[in-house]
Scaffold this active site. Structure first.
Site: not given
Length: 539
Positions: A188, A295, A429, A453, A463, A500
Protein backbone atom coordinates in the site's frame (compact mmCIF):
# COMPACT_ATOMS: atom_id res chain seq x y z
CA UNK A 1 29.94 7.65 -5.92
CA UNK A 2 27.93 4.69 -4.51
CA UNK A 3 25.18 3.02 -6.54
CA UNK A 4 22.50 0.59 -5.33
CA UNK A 5 19.72 -1.16 -7.23
CA UNK A 6 16.17 -1.89 -6.12
CA UNK A 7 12.65 -2.38 -7.41
CA UNK A 8 11.00 0.63 -8.99
CA UNK A 9 7.66 1.85 -7.65
CA UNK A 10 7.27 4.95 -9.82
CA UNK A 11 9.20 5.51 -13.06
CA UNK A 12 10.60 9.00 -12.74
CA UNK A 13 13.92 10.67 -11.97
CA UNK A 14 14.72 12.97 -9.06
CA UNK A 15 17.82 14.51 -7.48
CA UNK A 16 18.26 16.11 -4.06
CA UNK A 17 19.82 15.92 -0.62
CA UNK A 18 18.81 12.95 1.51
CA UNK A 19 17.03 12.79 4.86
CA UNK A 20 17.58 9.44 6.58
CA UNK A 21 14.68 8.19 8.71
CA UNK A 22 16.37 5.88 11.19
CA UNK A 23 13.53 4.48 13.28
CA UNK A 24 15.66 2.17 15.41
CA UNK A 25 14.96 3.60 18.86
CA UNK A 26 17.66 3.28 21.47
CA UNK A 27 16.68 1.12 24.47
CA UNK A 28 15.94 2.97 27.71
CA UNK A 29 18.64 1.93 30.19
CA UNK A 30 18.55 2.57 33.95
CA UNK A 31 21.61 4.52 35.05
CA UNK A 32 22.79 5.48 38.56
CA UNK A 33 22.93 9.29 38.84
CA UNK A 34 24.61 11.45 41.48
CA UNK A 35 23.72 14.88 40.10
CA UNK A 36 19.91 14.66 40.16
CA UNK A 37 19.49 18.42 39.67
CA UNK A 38 21.11 18.16 36.22
CA UNK A 39 18.72 15.34 35.24
CA UNK A 40 15.72 17.39 36.42
CA UNK A 41 16.99 20.29 34.32
CA UNK A 42 17.24 17.94 31.29
CA UNK A 43 13.58 17.05 31.78
CA UNK A 44 12.59 20.75 31.75
CA UNK A 45 14.51 21.30 28.50
CA UNK A 46 12.94 18.18 26.92
CA UNK A 47 9.43 19.29 27.95
CA UNK A 48 10.00 22.71 26.35
CA UNK A 49 11.23 21.06 23.13
CA UNK A 50 8.28 18.63 23.17
CA UNK A 51 5.82 21.53 23.43
CA UNK A 52 7.56 23.19 20.48
CA UNK A 53 7.39 20.03 18.34
CA UNK A 54 3.71 19.49 19.14
CA UNK A 55 2.97 23.11 18.29
CA UNK A 56 4.47 22.61 14.82
CA UNK A 57 2.41 19.42 14.35
CA UNK A 58 -0.76 21.20 15.51
CA UNK A 59 -0.27 24.06 13.01
CA UNK A 60 0.40 21.59 10.17
CA UNK A 61 -2.65 19.44 11.01
CA UNK A 62 -4.86 22.51 11.39
CA UNK A 63 -3.91 23.64 7.90
CA UNK A 64 -4.20 20.26 6.18
CA UNK A 65 -6.92 18.26 7.98
CA UNK A 66 -8.85 20.72 10.13
CA UNK A 67 -9.31 21.66 13.76
CA UNK A 68 -10.84 18.37 14.95
CA UNK A 69 -7.87 16.29 13.79
CA UNK A 70 -5.37 18.87 15.05
CA UNK A 71 -6.87 18.81 18.53
CA UNK A 72 -4.95 15.65 19.46
CA UNK A 73 -1.65 17.58 19.34
CA UNK A 74 -3.12 20.31 21.51
CA UNK A 75 -4.17 17.63 24.01
CA UNK A 76 -0.63 16.20 23.96
CA UNK A 77 0.77 19.64 24.72
CA UNK A 78 -1.45 19.82 27.81
CA UNK A 79 -0.34 16.34 28.90
CA UNK A 80 3.35 17.05 28.48
CA UNK A 81 2.93 20.18 30.64
CA UNK A 82 0.80 18.42 33.27
CA UNK A 83 2.13 19.20 36.74
CA UNK A 84 1.37 15.77 38.24
CA UNK A 85 3.08 14.01 35.34
CA UNK A 86 6.15 16.24 35.54
CA UNK A 87 6.34 16.03 39.34
CA UNK A 88 6.21 12.24 39.12
CA UNK A 89 9.17 12.17 36.69
CA UNK A 90 11.25 14.48 38.87
CA UNK A 91 10.34 12.59 42.04
CA UNK A 92 11.55 9.31 40.49
CA UNK A 93 14.85 10.97 39.54
CA UNK A 94 15.43 12.35 43.05
CA UNK A 95 14.28 9.37 45.11
CA UNK A 96 15.82 6.61 42.99
CA UNK A 97 18.87 8.53 41.68
CA UNK A 98 18.12 7.49 38.10
CA UNK A 99 18.59 9.13 34.70
CA UNK A 100 15.84 11.25 33.13
CA UNK A 101 15.09 8.78 30.29
CA UNK A 102 14.39 5.95 32.74
CA UNK A 103 12.28 8.20 34.99
CA UNK A 104 10.12 9.30 32.03
CA UNK A 105 9.64 5.67 30.95
CA UNK A 106 8.57 4.61 34.47
CA UNK A 107 6.27 7.60 34.99
CA UNK A 108 4.75 7.06 31.54
CA UNK A 109 4.03 3.39 32.29
CA UNK A 110 2.55 4.28 35.70
CA UNK A 111 0.20 6.95 34.33
CA UNK A 112 -0.78 4.82 31.30
CA UNK A 113 -1.69 1.88 33.57
CA UNK A 114 -3.67 4.21 35.81
CA UNK A 115 -5.72 5.53 32.87
CA UNK A 116 -6.16 2.05 31.37
CA UNK A 117 -7.71 0.82 34.62
CA UNK A 118 -10.42 3.51 34.71
CA UNK A 119 -14.07 2.73 34.00
CA UNK A 120 -14.64 5.66 31.67
CA UNK A 121 -13.93 4.80 27.99
CA UNK A 122 -12.60 8.27 27.25
CA UNK A 123 -10.12 8.15 30.13
CA UNK A 124 -9.00 4.62 29.17
CA UNK A 125 -8.21 5.89 25.68
CA UNK A 126 -5.85 8.48 27.19
CA UNK A 127 -3.42 5.68 28.12
CA UNK A 128 -2.19 5.62 24.52
CA UNK A 129 -1.74 9.40 24.59
CA UNK A 130 0.43 9.22 27.71
CA UNK A 131 2.66 6.59 26.10
CA UNK A 132 2.97 8.71 22.97
CA UNK A 133 3.93 11.80 24.99
CA UNK A 134 6.45 9.80 27.05
CA UNK A 135 8.04 8.33 23.91
CA UNK A 136 8.40 11.84 22.50
CA UNK A 137 10.21 13.01 25.65
CA UNK A 138 12.48 9.96 25.66
CA UNK A 139 13.43 10.53 22.00
CA UNK A 140 14.29 14.15 22.79
CA UNK A 141 16.35 13.15 25.84
CA UNK A 142 18.21 10.49 23.85
CA UNK A 143 18.88 12.90 21.03
CA UNK A 144 16.99 10.78 18.51
CA UNK A 145 16.53 12.90 15.40
CA UNK A 146 12.93 13.85 14.60
CA UNK A 147 12.33 14.95 11.04
CA UNK A 148 10.25 18.11 10.83
CA UNK A 149 8.69 17.80 7.39
CA UNK A 150 7.18 21.29 7.65
CA UNK A 151 10.57 23.04 7.80
CA UNK A 152 12.49 20.49 5.71
CA UNK A 153 13.81 21.50 2.32
CA UNK A 154 12.66 19.33 -0.63
CA UNK A 155 14.54 16.07 -0.02
CA UNK A 156 15.01 12.43 -0.94
CA UNK A 157 13.67 10.28 1.94
CA UNK A 158 15.78 7.22 2.83
CA UNK A 159 14.30 4.68 5.29
CA UNK A 160 14.31 1.05 6.34
CA UNK A 161 10.61 0.93 5.49
CA UNK A 162 7.59 3.22 5.58
CA UNK A 163 4.11 2.45 6.86
CA UNK A 164 1.05 3.83 5.04
CA UNK A 165 0.30 6.18 7.95
CA UNK A 166 3.85 7.56 7.88
CA UNK A 167 3.72 8.12 4.14
CA UNK A 168 0.34 9.83 4.12
CA UNK A 169 1.39 12.26 6.87
CA UNK A 170 4.41 13.48 4.91
CA UNK A 171 4.35 16.89 3.28
CA UNK A 172 4.09 15.93 -0.39
CA UNK A 173 5.64 19.21 -1.51
CA UNK A 174 8.82 18.46 0.48
CA UNK A 175 9.49 14.96 -0.91
CA UNK A 176 11.41 14.52 -4.14
CA UNK A 177 11.63 10.72 -3.93
CA UNK A 178 11.90 7.92 -1.42
CA UNK A 179 14.07 4.82 -1.18
CA UNK A 180 13.54 1.97 1.31
CA UNK A 181 15.55 -1.09 2.29
CA UNK A 182 12.41 -3.21 2.59
CA UNK A 183 8.94 -3.12 1.09
CA UNK A 184 7.17 -4.58 -1.93
CA UNK A 185 6.25 -2.93 -5.23
CA UNK A 186 2.67 -4.03 -4.55
CA UNK A 187 2.41 -2.73 -0.98
CA UNK A 188 0.00 0.00 0.00
CA UNK A 189 2.94 2.32 0.64
CA UNK A 190 4.04 1.82 -2.97
CA UNK A 191 0.53 2.71 -4.11
CA UNK A 192 0.72 5.93 -2.12
CA UNK A 193 4.06 6.80 -3.71
CA UNK A 194 2.49 6.49 -7.14
CA UNK A 195 -0.42 8.64 -6.00
CA UNK A 196 2.07 11.27 -4.82
CA UNK A 197 3.74 11.13 -8.24
CA UNK A 198 7.27 10.73 -6.84
CA UNK A 199 10.08 8.41 -7.98
CA UNK A 200 10.48 5.59 -5.47
CA UNK A 201 12.51 2.42 -4.98
CA UNK A 202 11.96 -0.46 -2.56
CA UNK A 203 14.04 -3.51 -1.62
CA UNK A 204 17.31 -1.58 -1.91
CA UNK A 205 20.16 -3.43 -0.14
CA UNK A 206 21.97 -0.57 1.62
CA UNK A 207 23.28 0.19 5.11
CA UNK A 208 21.41 3.21 6.52
CA UNK A 209 24.11 3.84 9.13
CA UNK A 210 26.59 4.65 6.37
CA UNK A 211 24.36 7.24 4.69
CA UNK A 212 24.66 10.79 6.02
CA UNK A 213 21.90 13.40 6.03
CA UNK A 214 22.52 16.02 3.37
CA UNK A 215 24.26 13.67 0.93
CA UNK A 216 23.28 14.37 -2.67
CA UNK A 217 21.41 11.47 -4.29
CA UNK A 218 19.88 10.60 -7.65
CA UNK A 219 16.84 8.31 -7.66
CA UNK A 220 16.22 6.75 -11.06
CA UNK A 221 12.88 4.96 -11.06
CA UNK A 222 13.34 4.01 -14.71
CA UNK A 223 16.54 2.02 -14.15
CA UNK A 224 15.69 1.09 -10.54
CA UNK A 225 18.86 2.72 -9.15
CA UNK A 226 19.84 5.18 -6.43
CA UNK A 227 23.24 6.89 -6.63
CA UNK A 228 24.84 8.75 -3.72
CA UNK A 229 27.42 11.50 -4.38
CA UNK A 230 26.85 11.46 -8.17
CA UNK A 231 29.59 12.81 -10.42
CA UNK A 232 29.30 16.28 -11.96
CA UNK A 233 28.71 14.62 -15.34
CA UNK A 234 25.82 12.52 -13.95
CA UNK A 235 24.28 15.56 -12.24
CA UNK A 236 24.28 17.40 -15.55
CA UNK A 237 22.61 14.46 -17.34
CA UNK A 238 19.97 14.08 -14.61
CA UNK A 239 19.10 17.78 -14.80
CA UNK A 240 18.38 17.28 -18.51
CA UNK A 241 16.12 14.29 -17.73
CA UNK A 242 14.21 16.25 -15.09
CA UNK A 243 13.74 19.12 -17.55
CA UNK A 244 12.43 16.65 -20.15
CA UNK A 245 9.92 15.30 -17.58
CA UNK A 246 8.66 18.86 -17.02
CA UNK A 247 8.26 19.41 -20.76
CA UNK A 248 6.30 16.17 -21.14
CA UNK A 249 4.05 17.24 -18.26
CA UNK A 250 3.43 20.57 -19.99
CA UNK A 251 2.38 18.76 -23.17
CA UNK A 252 -0.08 16.67 -21.19
CA UNK A 253 -1.49 19.84 -19.62
CA UNK A 254 -2.75 20.80 -23.06
CA UNK A 255 -5.27 17.94 -22.70
CA UNK A 256 -6.99 19.62 -19.77
CA UNK A 257 -10.63 20.32 -20.49
CA UNK A 258 -10.74 17.68 -23.24
CA UNK A 259 -13.08 14.68 -23.17
CA UNK A 260 -11.95 11.10 -22.48
CA UNK A 261 -13.30 9.78 -25.76
CA UNK A 262 -11.80 7.59 -28.50
CA UNK A 263 -11.71 8.61 -32.17
CA UNK A 264 -14.71 6.35 -32.77
CA UNK A 265 -16.74 8.08 -30.06
CA UNK A 266 -16.39 5.59 -27.19
CA UNK A 267 -16.33 7.50 -23.89
CA UNK A 268 -14.77 6.32 -20.64
CA UNK A 269 -14.67 8.19 -17.32
CA UNK A 270 -11.18 8.75 -15.89
CA UNK A 271 -11.37 9.43 -12.17
CA UNK A 272 -8.68 9.84 -9.49
CA UNK A 273 -7.82 7.92 -6.32
CA UNK A 274 -7.07 9.95 -3.18
CA UNK A 275 -6.21 9.31 0.47
CA UNK A 276 -6.79 12.68 2.14
CA UNK A 277 -8.90 15.82 1.86
CA UNK A 278 -5.82 17.78 0.79
CA UNK A 279 -5.39 15.46 -2.23
CA UNK A 280 -8.45 17.05 -3.88
CA UNK A 281 -6.08 19.78 -5.11
CA UNK A 282 -4.21 17.12 -7.12
CA UNK A 283 -7.50 15.83 -8.57
CA UNK A 284 -8.51 19.30 -9.78
CA UNK A 285 -5.00 20.15 -10.97
CA UNK A 286 -4.94 17.02 -13.17
CA UNK A 287 -8.49 17.60 -14.45
CA UNK A 288 -9.95 14.26 -13.34
CA UNK A 289 -13.64 13.76 -14.11
CA UNK A 290 -14.29 12.77 -10.50
CA UNK A 291 -12.95 10.81 -7.54
CA UNK A 292 -13.27 7.06 -8.03
CA UNK A 293 -11.76 6.12 -4.68
CA UNK A 294 -11.48 8.18 -1.52
CA UNK A 295 -9.64 5.92 0.94
CA UNK A 296 -11.53 6.92 4.09
CA UNK A 297 -9.29 4.74 6.30
CA UNK A 298 -6.67 7.48 6.24
CA UNK A 299 -8.93 9.46 8.57
CA UNK A 300 -8.21 6.66 11.06
CA UNK A 301 -4.46 6.31 10.53
CA UNK A 302 -1.74 8.22 12.38
CA UNK A 303 -3.83 8.97 15.47
CA UNK A 304 -4.64 7.48 18.88
CA UNK A 305 -8.44 7.28 18.80
CA UNK A 306 -11.41 6.88 16.45
CA UNK A 307 -12.38 9.94 14.39
CA UNK A 308 -15.73 11.31 15.52
CA UNK A 309 -18.84 11.49 13.36
CA UNK A 310 -18.47 15.28 13.11
CA UNK A 311 -14.83 15.02 12.07
CA UNK A 312 -15.68 12.53 9.31
CA UNK A 313 -18.73 14.53 8.23
CA UNK A 314 -16.63 17.68 7.78
CA UNK A 315 -14.01 15.80 5.74
CA UNK A 316 -16.55 14.15 3.40
CA UNK A 317 -18.54 17.38 3.07
CA UNK A 318 -15.40 19.37 2.20
CA UNK A 319 -14.38 16.92 -0.53
CA UNK A 320 -17.91 16.87 -1.98
CA UNK A 321 -18.17 20.67 -2.00
CA UNK A 322 -14.71 21.11 -3.52
CA UNK A 323 -15.59 18.70 -6.33
CA UNK A 324 -18.87 20.55 -7.01
CA UNK A 325 -21.15 18.24 -9.02
CA UNK A 326 -18.40 15.75 -9.94
CA UNK A 327 -18.75 12.22 -8.59
CA UNK A 328 -16.97 11.40 -5.31
CA UNK A 329 -16.88 7.68 -4.45
CA UNK A 330 -15.97 7.15 -0.82
CA UNK A 331 -14.85 3.69 0.25
CA UNK A 332 -15.91 2.74 3.76
CA UNK A 333 -13.32 1.80 6.35
CA UNK A 334 -10.72 -0.60 4.94
CA UNK A 335 -8.50 -1.20 7.96
CA UNK A 336 -6.55 -4.45 8.27
CA UNK A 337 -3.79 -6.28 6.35
CA UNK A 338 -0.96 -3.72 5.94
CA UNK A 339 -3.05 -0.85 7.36
CA UNK A 340 -2.72 -1.41 11.10
CA UNK A 341 -4.26 0.85 13.74
CA UNK A 342 -3.34 0.11 17.36
CA UNK A 343 -6.54 1.46 18.96
CA UNK A 344 -8.66 -1.02 16.96
CA UNK A 345 -7.02 -3.77 19.06
CA UNK A 346 -7.24 -6.23 16.16
CA UNK A 347 -4.46 -8.43 17.50
CA UNK A 348 -1.89 -10.36 15.53
CA UNK A 349 -2.98 -12.69 12.73
CA UNK A 350 -1.02 -15.37 10.89
CA UNK A 351 -2.36 -14.10 7.57
CA UNK A 352 -3.91 -10.64 7.97
CA UNK A 353 -4.65 -10.32 4.23
CA UNK A 354 -7.16 -13.15 4.71
CA UNK A 355 -8.21 -12.03 8.14
CA UNK A 356 -10.34 -9.59 10.11
CA UNK A 357 -10.41 -6.54 7.85
CA UNK A 358 -12.51 -4.05 5.89
CA UNK A 359 -16.27 -4.83 5.75
CA UNK A 360 -15.77 -7.72 8.17
CA UNK A 361 -14.80 -5.28 10.92
CA UNK A 362 -17.75 -3.05 10.03
CA UNK A 363 -20.29 -5.88 10.19
CA UNK A 364 -18.85 -7.34 13.42
CA UNK A 365 -18.52 -3.90 15.07
CA UNK A 366 -21.56 -2.01 13.72
CA UNK A 367 -21.10 0.96 16.09
CA UNK A 368 -17.92 1.92 14.22
CA UNK A 369 -19.69 1.37 10.89
CA UNK A 370 -22.79 3.37 11.86
CA UNK A 371 -20.68 6.36 12.89
CA UNK A 372 -19.12 6.46 9.45
CA UNK A 373 -22.42 5.88 7.65
CA UNK A 374 -24.12 8.71 9.55
CA UNK A 375 -21.33 11.04 8.47
CA UNK A 376 -21.55 9.84 4.85
CA UNK A 377 -25.34 10.15 4.57
CA UNK A 378 -25.23 13.65 6.06
CA UNK A 379 -22.39 14.73 3.74
CA UNK A 380 -24.22 13.34 0.68
CA UNK A 381 -26.56 16.35 0.88
CA UNK A 382 -23.67 18.62 -0.14
CA UNK A 383 -22.47 16.95 -3.33
CA UNK A 384 -22.40 13.97 -5.68
CA UNK A 385 -21.25 11.35 -3.17
CA UNK A 386 -21.41 7.58 -3.73
CA UNK A 387 -20.55 4.94 -1.12
CA UNK A 388 -18.47 1.87 -1.89
CA UNK A 389 -18.08 -1.21 0.35
CA UNK A 390 -14.82 -3.22 0.25
CA UNK A 391 -14.03 -6.95 0.49
CA UNK A 392 -17.51 -8.24 -0.33
CA UNK A 393 -17.86 -11.99 -0.86
CA UNK A 394 -21.63 -12.62 -0.70
CA UNK A 395 -25.13 -11.30 -1.34
CA UNK A 396 -25.88 -11.81 2.35
CA UNK A 397 -23.21 -9.26 3.30
CA UNK A 398 -24.80 -6.67 1.00
CA UNK A 399 -28.21 -7.31 2.57
CA UNK A 400 -26.72 -6.84 6.05
CA UNK A 401 -25.20 -3.53 4.90
CA UNK A 402 -28.55 -2.37 3.50
CA UNK A 403 -30.22 -3.18 6.80
CA UNK A 404 -27.65 -1.13 8.74
CA UNK A 405 -27.96 1.78 6.29
CA UNK A 406 -31.74 1.78 6.83
CA UNK A 407 -31.23 1.81 10.61
CA UNK A 408 -28.91 4.80 10.27
CA UNK A 409 -31.38 6.59 7.98
CA UNK A 410 -34.19 5.98 10.49
CA UNK A 411 -32.02 7.38 13.30
CA UNK A 412 -31.25 10.55 11.33
CA UNK A 413 -34.92 10.95 10.42
CA UNK A 414 -36.00 10.69 14.06
CA UNK A 415 -33.43 13.36 14.98
CA UNK A 416 -34.57 15.67 12.19
CA UNK A 417 -31.11 15.72 10.58
CA UNK A 418 -30.83 16.30 6.82
CA UNK A 419 -29.39 13.36 4.90
CA UNK A 420 -29.49 11.57 1.55
CA UNK A 421 -29.00 7.89 0.76
CA UNK A 422 -26.60 8.06 -2.19
CA UNK A 423 -25.64 5.61 -4.91
CA UNK A 424 -24.10 2.50 -3.29
CA UNK A 425 -21.70 0.05 -4.85
CA UNK A 426 -19.25 -2.68 -3.93
CA UNK A 427 -15.65 -3.47 -4.64
CA UNK A 428 -15.04 -6.59 -6.69
CA UNK A 429 -11.72 -7.74 -5.24
CA UNK A 430 -12.26 -11.38 -4.30
CA UNK A 431 -12.75 -14.36 -6.63
CA UNK A 432 -16.00 -15.04 -4.73
CA UNK A 433 -17.40 -11.64 -5.66
CA UNK A 434 -16.54 -12.24 -9.33
CA UNK A 435 -18.24 -15.65 -9.35
CA UNK A 436 -21.27 -14.12 -7.59
CA UNK A 437 -21.22 -10.91 -9.66
CA UNK A 438 -24.40 -11.77 -11.59
CA UNK A 439 -26.39 -11.99 -8.34
CA UNK A 440 -24.54 -9.11 -6.64
CA UNK A 441 -25.23 -6.77 -9.57
CA UNK A 442 -28.96 -6.86 -8.77
CA UNK A 443 -28.28 -5.60 -5.22
CA UNK A 444 -26.10 -2.55 -5.91
CA UNK A 445 -25.73 0.51 -8.16
CA UNK A 446 -22.21 -0.13 -9.43
CA UNK A 447 -19.08 -2.31 -9.30
CA UNK A 448 -15.56 -1.02 -8.79
CA UNK A 449 -12.87 -3.65 -9.34
CA UNK A 450 -10.01 -3.58 -6.84
CA UNK A 451 -7.34 -5.21 -8.97
CA UNK A 452 -4.63 -5.22 -6.26
CA UNK A 453 -6.42 -7.65 -3.97
CA UNK A 454 -8.18 -9.44 -6.82
CA UNK A 455 -4.77 -10.31 -8.29
CA UNK A 456 -3.45 -11.32 -4.88
CA UNK A 457 -6.33 -13.65 -4.12
CA UNK A 458 -6.64 -15.05 -7.63
CA UNK A 459 -2.95 -15.96 -7.84
CA UNK A 460 -2.65 -16.95 -4.15
CA UNK A 461 0.27 -14.53 -3.77
CA UNK A 462 0.84 -12.20 -0.83
CA UNK A 463 1.44 -8.83 -2.51
CA UNK A 464 3.31 -7.62 0.60
CA UNK A 465 5.95 -10.33 0.19
CA UNK A 466 8.79 -8.90 -1.89
CA UNK A 467 10.15 -12.42 -2.52
CA UNK A 468 7.09 -13.09 -4.65
CA UNK A 469 7.26 -9.98 -6.84
CA UNK A 470 8.54 -12.07 -9.76
CA UNK A 471 5.47 -14.34 -9.51
CA UNK A 472 2.94 -11.54 -9.07
CA UNK A 473 1.55 -11.12 -12.59
CA UNK A 474 -1.26 -8.57 -12.80
CA UNK A 475 -1.57 -9.36 -16.53
CA UNK A 476 -2.33 -13.01 -15.80
CA UNK A 477 -5.13 -14.28 -18.09
CA UNK A 478 -7.12 -15.41 -15.03
CA UNK A 479 -7.15 -11.86 -13.63
CA UNK A 480 -8.18 -10.32 -16.97
CA UNK A 481 -10.94 -12.90 -17.44
CA UNK A 482 -12.32 -12.09 -14.00
CA UNK A 483 -12.38 -8.37 -14.85
CA UNK A 484 -14.27 -9.16 -18.06
CA UNK A 485 -16.74 -11.45 -16.25
CA UNK A 486 -17.56 -8.83 -13.60
CA UNK A 487 -17.94 -6.12 -16.27
CA UNK A 488 -20.28 -8.23 -18.39
CA UNK A 489 -22.46 -9.18 -15.42
CA UNK A 490 -22.68 -5.56 -14.31
CA UNK A 491 -23.87 -4.43 -17.74
CA UNK A 492 -26.31 -7.34 -17.95
CA UNK A 493 -27.98 -5.98 -14.79
CA UNK A 494 -27.90 -2.39 -16.05
CA UNK A 495 -25.23 -1.01 -13.69
CA UNK A 496 -21.83 0.51 -14.46
CA UNK A 497 -18.44 -1.06 -13.74
CA UNK A 498 -15.02 0.49 -13.24
CA UNK A 499 -11.53 -0.24 -11.94
CA UNK A 500 -10.03 1.57 -8.95
CA UNK A 501 -6.97 -0.66 -8.46
CA UNK A 502 -3.42 -0.06 -9.65
CA UNK A 503 -4.05 -1.99 -12.87
CA UNK A 504 -6.30 0.83 -14.06
CA UNK A 505 -3.17 2.96 -14.56
CA UNK A 506 -1.34 0.27 -16.54
CA UNK A 507 -1.06 1.93 -19.94
CA UNK A 508 -0.34 -1.41 -21.62
CA UNK A 509 -3.91 -2.46 -20.79
CA UNK A 510 -5.84 0.78 -21.36
CA UNK A 511 -6.98 -0.21 -24.85
CA UNK A 512 -7.92 -3.69 -23.60
CA UNK A 513 -10.05 -2.21 -20.81
CA UNK A 514 -11.89 0.07 -23.23
CA UNK A 515 -12.60 -2.94 -25.47
CA UNK A 516 -13.88 -4.88 -22.45
CA UNK A 517 -16.49 -2.17 -22.00
CA UNK A 518 -15.32 -0.79 -18.68
CA UNK A 519 -17.10 2.47 -17.92
CA UNK A 520 -14.49 4.01 -15.63
CA UNK A 521 -10.82 3.89 -14.68
CA UNK A 522 -9.79 5.47 -11.39
CA UNK A 523 -6.07 6.10 -11.06
CA UNK A 524 -3.47 8.21 -9.26
CA UNK A 525 -4.04 11.90 -10.12
CA UNK A 526 -0.70 11.99 -11.93
CA UNK A 527 -1.93 9.33 -14.40
CA UNK A 528 -5.20 11.00 -15.44
CA UNK A 529 -3.85 13.02 -18.37
CA UNK A 530 -1.60 10.16 -19.52
CA UNK A 531 -4.64 7.88 -19.83
CA UNK A 532 -6.64 10.64 -21.51
CA UNK A 533 -3.94 10.92 -24.18
CA UNK A 534 -4.06 7.16 -24.85
CA UNK A 535 -7.87 7.07 -24.98
CA UNK A 536 -8.10 10.03 -27.36
CA UNK A 537 -5.56 8.43 -29.74
CA UNK A 538 -7.46 5.11 -29.86
CA UNK A 539 -9.46 4.01 -32.89
Amino acid sequence: MDKFTGKSVFKGVAMGNVVVLDKKDKPVVREKITDTDSEVARVDVAVAEGIKQLGVLYDKALKEVGEASAAIFEAHQMMIEDMDYNDSIKNIIRTENVNAEFAVAVAGDNFAEMFAAMDDDYMRARAADIRDVSNRLINILQGNEVVDFSSMEPSVIIADDLTPSETVQMDKEKILAFVTVHGSTNSHTAILARMMNIPALVSVDMDLSKIKNGTLAVVDGIKGEVTFDPSAEMQCEVKKQIQKQKEQAELLNQLKGKENVTKSGKKINIYANIGAVSDVALVLENDASGIGLFRSEFLYLGREDFPSEEEQFRAYKQVAQNMADKKVIIRTLDIGADKKVDYFNLGEEDNPALGYRAIRICLKQPDIFKTQLRALLRAAVYGNISIMYPMIISVDEVKQIKKIVKEVADELTSLGIDFRIPEQGIMIETPASVIMSEELAHEVDFFSIGTNDLTQYTLAIDRQNSKLDDFYDSHHPAVLRMIKMATDNAHKAGIWCGICGELGADTELTEEFVKMGLDELSVSPSMVLKLRKIVREMD
